[in-house]
Scaffold this motif. Sequence first.
Motif, PDB file in Angstrom:
ATOM      1  N   ARG A  73      32.968  29.229  49.478  1.00 54.54           N
ATOM      2  CA  ARG A  73      33.714  30.430  49.061  1.00 54.54           C
ATOM      3  C   ARG A  73      33.428  30.752  47.601  1.00 54.54           C
ATOM      4  O   ARG A  73      33.834  30.042  46.699  1.00 54.54           O
ATOM      5  CB  ARG A  73      35.222  30.220  49.246  1.00 54.54           C
ATOM      6  N   TRP A  74      32.717  31.845  47.393  1.00 53.50           N
ATOM      7  CA  TRP A  74      32.420  32.317  46.044  1.00 53.50           C
ATOM      8  C   TRP A  74      33.343  33.483  45.720  1.00 53.50           C
ATOM      9  O   TRP A  74      33.674  34.279  46.591  1.00 53.50           O
ATOM     10  CB  TRP A  74      30.968  32.787  45.950  1.00 53.50           C
ATOM     11  N   VAL A  75      33.731  33.590  44.454  1.00 57.02           N
ATOM     12  CA  VAL A  75      34.516  34.732  43.996  1.00 57.02           C
ATOM     13  C   VAL A  75      33.687  35.481  42.956  1.00 57.02           C
ATOM     14  O   VAL A  75      32.871  34.883  42.246  1.00 57.02           O
ATOM     15  CB  VAL A  75      35.887  34.305  43.422  1.00 57.02           C
ATOM     16  N   GLU A  76      33.895  36.795  42.900  1.00 55.22           N
ATOM     17  CA  GLU A  76      33.071  37.640  42.038  1.00 55.22           C
ATOM     18  C   GLU A  76      33.909  38.338  40.982  1.00 55.22           C
ATOM     19  O   GLU A  76      35.057  38.725  41.235  1.00 55.22           O
ATOM     20  CB  GLU A  76      32.308  38.659  42.876  1.00 55.22           C
ATOM     21  N   TYR A  77      33.317  38.489  39.818  1.00 62.53           N
ATOM     22  CA  TYR A  77      33.968  39.120  38.678  1.00 62.53           C
ATOM     23  C   TYR A  77      32.973  40.058  37.982  1.00 62.53           C
ATOM     24  O   TYR A  77      31.760  39.883  38.086  1.00 62.53           O
ATOM     25  CB  TYR A  77      34.425  38.081  37.652  1.00 62.53           C
ATOM     26  N   ARG A  78      33.536  40.999  37.252  1.00 64.37           N
ATOM     27  CA  ARG A  78      32.714  41.894  36.439  1.00 64.37           C
ATOM     28  C   ARG A  78      33.462  42.188  35.143  1.00 64.37           C
ATOM     29  O   ARG A  78      34.684  42.312  35.139  1.00 64.37           O
ATOM     30  CB  ARG A  78      32.430  43.202  37.176  1.00 64.37           C
ATOM     31  N   SER A  97      35.185  38.215  29.080  1.00 61.27           N
ATOM     32  CA  SER A  97      36.356  38.839  29.698  1.00 61.27           C
ATOM     33  C   SER A  97      35.903  39.528  30.977  1.00 61.27           C
ATOM     34  O   SER A  97      35.237  40.573  30.935  1.00 61.27           O
ATOM     35  CB  SER A  97      37.006  39.851  28.747  1.00 61.27           C
ATOM     36  N   VAL A  98      36.219  38.908  32.116  1.00 60.67           N
ATOM     37  CA  VAL A  98      35.810  39.454  33.413  1.00 60.67           C
ATOM     38  C   VAL A  98      37.000  39.435  34.362  1.00 60.67           C
ATOM     39  O   VAL A  98      37.925  38.642  34.210  1.00 60.67           O
ATOM     40  CB  VAL A  98      34.634  38.661  34.018  1.00 60.67           C
ATOM     41  N   SER A  99      36.954  40.317  35.352  1.00 58.08           N
ATOM     42  CA  SER A  99      38.035  40.352  36.343  1.00 58.08           C
ATOM     43  C   SER A  99      37.464  40.695  37.707  1.00 58.08           C
ATOM     44  O   SER A  99      36.354  41.220  37.831  1.00 58.08           O
ATOM     45  CB  SER A  99      39.106  41.366  35.940  1.00 58.08           C
ATOM     46  N   GLY A 100      38.263  40.364  38.733  1.00 55.22           N
ATOM     47  CA  GLY A 100      37.866  40.635  40.108  1.00 55.22           C
ATOM     48  C   GLY A 100      39.060  40.447  41.010  1.00 55.22           C
ATOM     49  O   GLY A 100      40.195  40.279  40.545  1.00 55.22           O
ATOM     50  N   ALA A 101      38.807  40.454  42.321  1.00 56.46           N
ATOM     51  CA  ALA A 101      39.899  40.321  43.286  1.00 56.46           C
ATOM     52  C   ALA A 101      40.661  39.011  43.121  1.00 56.46           C
ATOM     53  O   ALA A 101      41.847  38.923  43.418  1.00 56.46           O
ATOM     54  CB  ALA A 101      39.345  40.421  44.710  1.00 56.46           C
ATOM     55  N   ALA A 102      39.987  37.974  42.606  1.00 57.65           N
ATOM     56  CA  ALA A 102      40.619  36.662  42.436  1.00 57.65           C
ATOM     57  C   ALA A 102      41.393  36.545  41.135  1.00 57.65           C
ATOM     58  O   ALA A 102      42.037  35.533  40.896  1.00 57.65           O
ATOM     59  CB  ALA A 102      39.563  35.564  42.510  1.00 57.65           C
ATOM     60  N   GLY A 103      41.328  37.582  40.290  1.00 55.88           N
ATOM     61  CA  GLY A 103      42.052  37.520  39.017  1.00 55.88           C
ATOM     62  C   GLY A 103      41.162  37.779  37.832  1.00 55.88           C
ATOM     63  O   GLY A 103      40.210  38.549  37.912  1.00 55.88           O
ATOM     64  N   ARG A 104      41.461  37.097  36.752  1.00 61.67           N
ATOM     65  CA  ARG A 104      40.783  37.355  35.492  1.00 61.67           C
ATOM     66  C   ARG A 104      40.345  36.042  34.849  1.00 61.67           C
ATOM     67  O   ARG A 104      41.050  35.035  34.942  1.00 61.67           O
ATOM     68  CB  ARG A 104      41.722  38.101  34.553  1.00 61.67           C
ATOM     69  N   ILE A 105      39.180  36.046  34.208  1.00 59.98           N
ATOM     70  CA  ILE A 105      38.721  34.918  33.409  1.00 59.98           C
ATOM     71  C   ILE A 105      38.507  35.427  31.986  1.00 59.98           C
ATOM     72  O   ILE A 105      37.771  36.394  31.770  1.00 59.98           O
ATOM     73  CB  ILE A 105      37.402  34.319  33.940  1.00 59.98           C
TER      74      ILE A 105
END
Length: 198
Positions: A73-78, A97-105
């Motif tokens: 299971r990979w999660v994606e951010y932009r 600073s990235v975000s996606g369906a899994a949240g924010r990093i």
Amino acid sequence: MPIRPSARTRTPPHFSIALALAALSFPPHAASAQATPPAAAAARDGSHDFDWEIGSWTTELRYLPEPLTGSTRWVEYRGTTEVRALLGRRANIVELSVSGAAGRIEGVSLRLYNPQARQWTLNFASVRNGILTPPVTGAFDGKGRGTFYGLDTVGGRTVLVRFVISEVTARSARFEQASSPDGGATWEVNWIAVDTRD
């Protein structure tokens, strides 16, 4: 690009990676083949090897949140990466600073050049815990590829970490992190980021 954020604790590398591997009884080939930087990298001045990265980037990130469990299971951010030079470009600081369906990093990476060792250390901290992790250490090969090694703890196991920067151009670069539970015999990639800019 920083090392992946982790709630896990890293084992402090108070000694060289080769000695750490020996102490952990990893296979001898791991220390020689995986953790020793090429002689060419040790012989060159790499203090400006990150000059190409100074500035603003668009970041596309894929992250494996359950490493070394068999998960696919990979999660994606932009988002964005900002890189600023310090100390005459012999150090730099990276803000991710990235975000996606899994949240924010959100995190920061401090990179420092050691002129005696002719190597860089990469240190990462996430806003999730505010802790600066022990570094991964390594060098560029003079052809635009940087390889860095360190130790981490995943699921209670001490593992070898490899961070590679490659495919560097004026407008793009690739960042990949992998973990090895067997001293470098096998690797699992858990972080892939591609930075681009106009």
